[in-house]
Design a protein around this motif. Sequence first.
Motif, PDB file in Angstrom:
ATOM      1  N   GLY A 194       0.912  -1.366   0.020  1.00  0.00           N
ATOM      2  CA  GLY A 194       0.059   0.098   0.001  1.00  0.00           C
ATOM      3  C   GLY A 194       0.798   1.260   0.037  1.00  0.00           C
ATOM      4  O   GLY A 194       0.506   2.345  -0.676  1.00  0.00           O
ATOM      5  N   THR A 195       1.929   1.373   1.037  1.00  0.00           N
ATOM      6  CA  THR A 195       2.948   2.485   0.789  1.00  0.00           C
ATOM      7  C   THR A 195       3.573   2.714  -0.511  1.00  0.00           C
ATOM      8  O   THR A 195       3.593   3.928  -0.856  1.00  0.00           O
ATOM      9  N   VAL A 196       3.833   1.565  -1.115  1.00  0.00           N
ATOM     10  CA  VAL A 196       4.746   1.363  -2.428  1.00  0.00           C
ATOM     11  C   VAL A 196       3.784   2.232  -3.512  1.00  0.00           C
ATOM     12  O   VAL A 196       3.953   2.811  -4.107  1.00  0.00           O
ATOM     13  N   LEU A 197       2.323   1.848  -3.641  1.00  0.00           N
ATOM     14  CA  LEU A 197       1.533   2.200  -4.299  1.00  0.00           C
ATOM     15  C   LEU A 197       0.998   3.575  -4.231  1.00  0.00           C
ATOM     16  O   LEU A 197       0.950   4.425  -5.207  1.00  0.00           O
ATOM     17  N   GLY A 198       0.900   3.944  -3.089  1.00  0.00           N
ATOM     18  CA  GLY A 198       0.711   5.142  -2.641  1.00  0.00           C
ATOM     19  C   GLY A 198       1.694   6.451  -3.025  1.00  0.00           C
ATOM     20  O   GLY A 198       1.405   7.380  -3.671  1.00  0.00           O
ATOM     21  N   ALA A 199       2.809   6.019  -2.893  1.00  0.00           N
ATOM     22  CA  ALA A 199       3.948   6.728  -3.226  1.00  0.00           C
ATOM     23  C   ALA A 199       4.102   6.765  -4.723  1.00  0.00           C
ATOM     24  O   ALA A 199       4.323   8.056  -5.181  1.00  0.00           O
ATOM     25  N   ALA A 200       3.953   5.856  -5.303  1.00  0.00           N
ATOM     26  CA  ALA A 200       4.067   5.784  -6.739  1.00  0.00           C
ATOM     27  C   ALA A 200       3.076   6.701  -7.415  1.00  0.00           C
ATOM     28  O   ALA A 200       3.234   7.354  -8.302  1.00  0.00           O
ATOM     29  N   GLY A 201       1.849   6.397  -6.645  1.00  0.00           N
ATOM     30  CA  GLY A 201       0.671   7.463  -7.370  1.00  0.00           C
ATOM     31  C   GLY A 201       0.922   8.798  -7.249  1.00  0.00           C
ATOM     32  O   GLY A 201       0.631   9.519  -8.029  1.00  0.00           O
ATOM     33  N   LEU A 202       1.262   9.091  -5.980  1.00  0.00           N
ATOM     34  CA  LEU A 202       1.663  10.582  -5.575  1.00  0.00           C
ATOM     35  C   LEU A 202       2.693  11.177  -6.788  1.00  0.00           C
ATOM     36  O   LEU A 202       2.547  12.208  -6.961  1.00  0.00           O
ATOM     37  N   ALA A 203       3.570  10.326  -6.919  1.00  0.00           N
ATOM     38  CA  ALA A 203       4.763  10.873  -7.837  1.00  0.00           C
ATOM     39  C   ALA A 203       4.185  11.027  -9.008  1.00  0.00           C
ATOM     40  O   ALA A 203       4.670  11.842  -9.795  1.00  0.00           O
ATOM     41  N   VAL A 204       3.493  10.077  -9.757  1.00  0.00           N
ATOM     42  CA  VAL A 204       2.727  10.297 -10.878  1.00  0.00           C
ATOM     43  C   VAL A 204       1.904  11.647 -11.072  1.00  0.00           C
ATOM     44  O   VAL A 204       1.960  12.254 -11.991  1.00  0.00           O
ATOM     45  N   MET A 205       1.253  11.838  -9.863  1.00  0.00           N
ATOM     46  CA  MET A 205       0.461  13.015  -9.798  1.00  0.00           C
ATOM     47  C   MET A 205       1.277  14.328 -10.127  1.00  0.00           C
ATOM     48  O   MET A 205       1.032  15.179 -10.726  1.00  0.00           O
ATOM     49  N   ALA A 206       2.377  14.101  -9.562  1.00  0.00           N
ATOM     50  CA  ALA A 206       3.221  15.296  -9.367  1.00  0.00           C
ATOM     51  C   ALA A 206       3.878  15.516 -10.701  1.00  0.00           C
ATOM     52  O   ALA A 206       4.328  16.650 -11.455  1.00  0.00           O
ATOM     53  N   ALA A 207       3.818  14.557 -11.681  1.00  0.00           N
ATOM     54  CA  ALA A 207       4.427  14.499 -12.883  1.00  0.00           C
ATOM     55  C   ALA A 207       3.722  14.729 -14.041  1.00  0.00           C
ATOM     56  O   ALA A 207       3.791  14.830 -15.245  1.00  0.00           O
ATOM     57  N   LEU A 208       2.388  14.668 -13.806  1.00  0.00           N
ATOM     58  CA  LEU A 208       1.350  14.945 -14.666  1.00  0.00           C
ATOM     59  C   LEU A 208       1.211  16.483 -15.541  1.00  0.00           C
ATOM     60  O   LEU A 208       1.268  17.141 -14.876  1.00  0.00           O
ATOM     61  N   PRO A 209       1.357  16.230 -16.677  1.00  0.00           N
ATOM     62  CA  PRO A 209       1.250  17.645 -17.255  1.00  0.00           C
ATOM     63  C   PRO A 209      -0.191  18.343 -17.518  1.00  0.00           C
ATOM     64  O   PRO A 209      -0.998  17.518 -17.258  1.00  0.00           O
ATOM     65  N   ALA A 210       0.068  19.538 -17.421  1.00  0.00           N
ATOM     66  CA  ALA A 210      -1.469  20.258 -17.552  1.00  0.00           C
ATOM     67  C   ALA A 210      -2.107  20.004 -18.714  1.00  0.00           C
ATOM     68  O   ALA A 210      -1.539  19.918 -19.822  1.00  0.00           O
ATOM     69  N   GLY A 211      -3.541  20.138 -18.754  1.00  0.00           N
ATOM     70  CA  GLY A 211      -4.328  19.821 -19.764  1.00  0.00           C
ATOM     71  C   GLY A 211      -4.706  18.662 -19.920  1.00  0.00           C
ATOM     72  O   GLY A 211      -5.438  18.334 -21.095  1.00  0.00           O
ATOM     73  N   LEU A 212      -4.489  17.394 -19.408  1.00  0.00           N
ATOM     74  CA  LEU A 212      -4.895  16.279 -19.650  1.00  0.00           C
ATOM     75  C   LEU A 212      -6.364  16.071 -19.411  1.00  0.00           C
ATOM     76  O   LEU A 212      -7.001  16.900 -18.371  1.00  0.00           O
ATOM     77  N   PRO A 213      -7.070  14.992 -19.886  1.00  0.00           N
ATOM     78  CA  PRO A 213      -8.566  14.918 -19.311  1.00  0.00           C
ATOM     79  C   PRO A 213      -8.587  14.461 -18.063  1.00  0.00           C
ATOM     80  O   PRO A 213      -7.586  13.944 -17.371  1.00  0.00           O
ATOM     81  N   LEU A 214      -9.881  14.600 -17.473  1.00  0.00           N
ATOM     82  CA  LEU A 214     -10.130  14.589 -15.965  1.00  0.00           C
ATOM     83  C   LEU A 214      -9.967  12.990 -15.773  1.00  0.00           C
ATOM     84  O   LEU A 214      -9.537  12.775 -14.377  1.00  0.00           O
ATOM     85  N   TRP A 215     -10.072  12.149 -16.623  1.00  0.00           N
ATOM     86  CA  TRP A 215     -10.135  10.402 -16.161  1.00  0.00           C
ATOM     87  C   TRP A 215      -8.695  10.360 -15.690  1.00  0.00           C
ATOM     88  O   TRP A 215      -8.533   9.202 -15.092  1.00  0.00           O
ATOM     89  N   VAL A 216      -7.775  11.055 -16.204  1.00  0.00           N
ATOM     90  CA  VAL A 216      -6.485  10.814 -15.785  1.00  0.00           C
ATOM     91  C   VAL A 216      -6.125  10.998 -14.387  1.00  0.00           C
ATOM     92  O   VAL A 216      -5.650   9.698 -13.831  1.00  0.00           O
ATOM     93  N   PRO A 217      -6.135  12.264 -13.843  1.00  0.00           N
ATOM     94  CA  PRO A 217      -6.098  12.132 -12.510  1.00  0.00           C
ATOM     95  C   PRO A 217      -6.805  11.228 -11.424  1.00  0.00           C
ATOM     96  O   PRO A 217      -6.507  11.053 -10.475  1.00  0.00           O
TER      97      PRO A 217
END
Length: 257
Positions: free
Chosen positions: A91-114
């Motif tokens: 769970g902690t590995v998955l949570g850390a990975a997900g938040l790191a991906v949120m930090a790297a998401l570029p602006a303007g993506l469709p809402l379903w991505v976040p």
Amino acid sequence: IERRAAEPILPPRILRNRTILACLGLSLIVGSGLFAIVAFVPTYIQMAYRTTATLSGLVPIATVLGMLVSNLLTGWLVSRSGRYRFYPVFGTVLGAAGLAVMAALPAGLPLWVPMIVMAVVGIGTGSFTNLIFAVVQSAAARSDLGAVTATTNLVRQVGSAVGTAIVGGVVGFGVAAHLPPGLDAGTLTPAVVRAASAQVQDAVAVIYHDTFAPVFLGLALVYACGIVFALLLPGGRLSDEAPEPLAAVSDTDRQPA
């Protein structure tokens, strides 16, 4: 004072238990990590993705649904096997990975991505958020059940309060420092931004994206610390947890395995 009290609110002896300490650390991660960011995600989605308040609520809903599914599944699996150590680590590995991906998401993506990414964070968090209560209760003596349960919840609430204050301060100062002329951070709302020109809306979206990116990354590091706490948990079964006998508690008063 707690060491001298006959019935201490927080018995110091429970802090000598490695399993309980690790669970308290994980409870702090849940409070300071997930609860802190969920409070600000709707505003972030409205500003950075320029959605309505209704649509912005889909992201935290996806997070909560992810937590619900993983919470139920983890409880069912642990009840069948008794083994629990894998789930906090996963769970902690998955949570850390997900938040790191949120930090790297570029602006303007469709809402379903976040939505998908935050659902992953919810799945990771849900796999241990309630499990740690069962673990601390299994590791404590019967006379300490109330104390360890309340302490675990208190640590989570303290982490949530402190984490929310820190994230709110970072977001507030970060946005105010980069707003274009004519916009006041004290009166900035999604409605004000929607009423502004397209150029201003684009600028505000970039500001919120750039402000939240390091926040998501910092919370990913918080979850990475949770991996350490998860690895400190013993690898046995819940039924194998054997609390140390206490002088004031007889064998007949101890919680059965």
